[in-house]
Scaffold this active site. Structure first.
Site, short mmCIF file in Angstrom:
data_model
loop_
_atom_site.label_atom_id
_atom_site.label_comp_id
_atom_site.label_asym_id
_atom_site.label_seq_id
_atom_site.Cartn_x
_atom_site.Cartn_y
_atom_site.Cartn_z
N ASN A 10 0.88 -1.18 0.00
CA ASN A 10 0.00 0.00 0.00
C ASN A 10 0.91 1.23 0.00
O ASN A 10 1.50 1.56 1.03
CB ASN A 10 -0.89 -0.04 1.25
N LYS A 12 0.18 4.20 -0.13
CA LYS A 12 -0.44 5.37 0.52
C LYS A 12 -0.16 6.62 -0.35
O LYS A 12 -0.15 6.51 -1.57
CB LYS A 12 0.06 5.51 1.96
N HIS A 96 -9.67 0.74 4.92
CA HIS A 96 -8.39 0.96 5.60
C HIS A 96 -8.61 1.86 6.82
O HIS A 96 -9.43 2.78 6.78
CB HIS A 96 -7.38 1.60 4.65
N GLU A 98 -6.99 4.27 7.93
CA GLU A 98 -6.82 5.71 7.68
C GLU A 98 -8.08 6.30 7.03
O GLU A 98 -8.43 7.45 7.28
CB GLU A 98 -5.56 5.94 6.82
N GLU A 166 -5.40 -5.35 10.23
CA GLU A 166 -4.41 -4.31 10.49
C GLU A 166 -4.74 -3.62 11.81
O GLU A 166 -5.55 -2.68 11.85
CB GLU A 166 -4.43 -3.27 9.36
N GLY A 172 2.25 1.94 11.00
CA GLY A 172 3.20 3.05 10.94
C GLY A 172 3.86 3.37 12.27
O GLY A 172 4.47 4.43 12.43
N SER A 212 3.29 -2.47 10.37
CA SER A 212 4.73 -2.51 10.63
C SER A 212 5.38 -3.85 10.25
O SER A 212 6.26 -4.33 10.95
CB SER A 212 5.02 -2.15 12.09
P1 13P Z 1 2.88 0.14 7.83
O1 13P Z 1 3.45 -1.10 7.20
O2 13P Z 1 3.62 1.38 7.44
O3 13P Z 1 2.70 -0.01 9.30
O4 13P Z 1 1.41 0.34 7.22
C1 13P Z 1 0.54 -0.73 7.21
C2 13P Z 1 -0.64 -0.36 6.40
O5 13P Z 1 -1.40 0.52 6.77
C3 13P Z 1 -0.86 -1.06 5.12
O6 13P Z 1 -2.12 -0.81 4.62
#
Ligand code: 13P
Length: 254
Positions: A10, A12, A96, A98, A166, A172, A212
């Site tokens: 992803n 982002k 997701h 976010e 997740e 993150g 992560s």
């Molecule tokens: P990270 O791997 O940066 O923690 O992000 C995970 C994520 O949100 C994948 O969709």
């Protein structure tokens, strides 16, 4: 039940076209297409079309990170499922954390998106996960099964569905769920999928872990019985890390 492992990156809100081309060139140089792992990159909207062309003929598939539920109309700033298909997408991430927490997406909206995406043949990577507060108050199972139950219905095409667990506190933050936690929640998710569809469908469904994931922790997480791959954020922006996670998945999930 053997499930083909699935790793998705992803991206982002990262990468210009030049960055994306350089990254894909590096991934192509290091990646073994025979690894037995399905691989996708989910890019920002602006990169979908050129990346679709870049990936043409490669085994890496293209995905988007969001979608609207209507097929066209006066929806300023939105992108329809059909548009994603025309840009070359096979996958779309929906739900997701976010989108849920930063942009306020509700279960109701998310449910509509899942139906609309599948209607045009897109495969949905459906994300669920609890916050730290929810985990600490012992509500993890209730949260993830609730998120699934309010959007995943028996009428959906289970073959066009991947679940991604997740935990919000792991995204993150550098704090990964332990393999024990990941396995426990993945098993809960698989049971819930079995209740909605049936146990055979649940046994065939891929459940990714995200939060992560790094080259150093991927193998242990992927060794868990119900973990079938990874949804990767930060580490997918460096070709060496992304490819090394794919290799770890190939070695552990197979
Ligand atoms: P990270 O791997 O940066 O923690 O992000 C995970 C994520 O949100 C994948 O969709």
């Amino acid at each position: 039940m053997s499930r083909k492992p699935f790793v998705a990156g992803n991206w982002k809100m990262h990468n210009t076209l030049a960055d994306a081309r350089a990254l894909m060139k590096d991934i192509r140089g290091q990646y073994d297409p025979e690894s037995g792992v399905d691989v996708a990159v989910c890019t920002p909207f602006t990169l979908l079309y050129p990346m679709g062309r870049e990936l043409d003929g490669m085994t890496i598939m293209l995905g988007a990170q969001n979608v609207h539920f209507e097929s066209k109309g006066a929806f300023t700033g939105e992108i329809s499922p059909e548009m994603l298909v025309h840009a070359g997408c096979k996958y779309v991430i929906i739900g997701h954390s976010e989108r849920r927490h930063v942009f306020g997406e509700t279960d109701e909206l998310i449910a509509k998106k899942v139906i609309a995406a599948q209607k045009v043949g897109l495969s949905v990577i459906f994300c669920v996960g609890e916050t730290l507060d929810e985990r600490e108050s012992g509500r993890t199972d209730e949260i993830v099964t609730g998120q699934i139950g309010r959007a995943i219905i028996a009428d959906l095409d289970a073959s066009l569905l991947t679940i991604a667990y997740e935990p919000v506190w792991a995204i993150g933050t550098g704090k990964t769920a332990s393999p024990e936690i990941a396995q426990e929640v993945h098993a809960v998710i698989r049971r819930k999928i079995g209740e909605i569809f049936d146990p055979a469908v649940a046994g065939a469904m891929r459940i990714q872990y995200g939060g992560s994931v790094k080259p150093g922790n991927a193998a242990d997480l992927m060794a868990c019985e119900d973990v079938d791959g990874a949804l990767i954020g930060g580490a997918c922006l460096a070709a060496r890390d992304f490819v090394s996670i794919i290799s770890a998945v190939a070695g552990s999930c197979a």
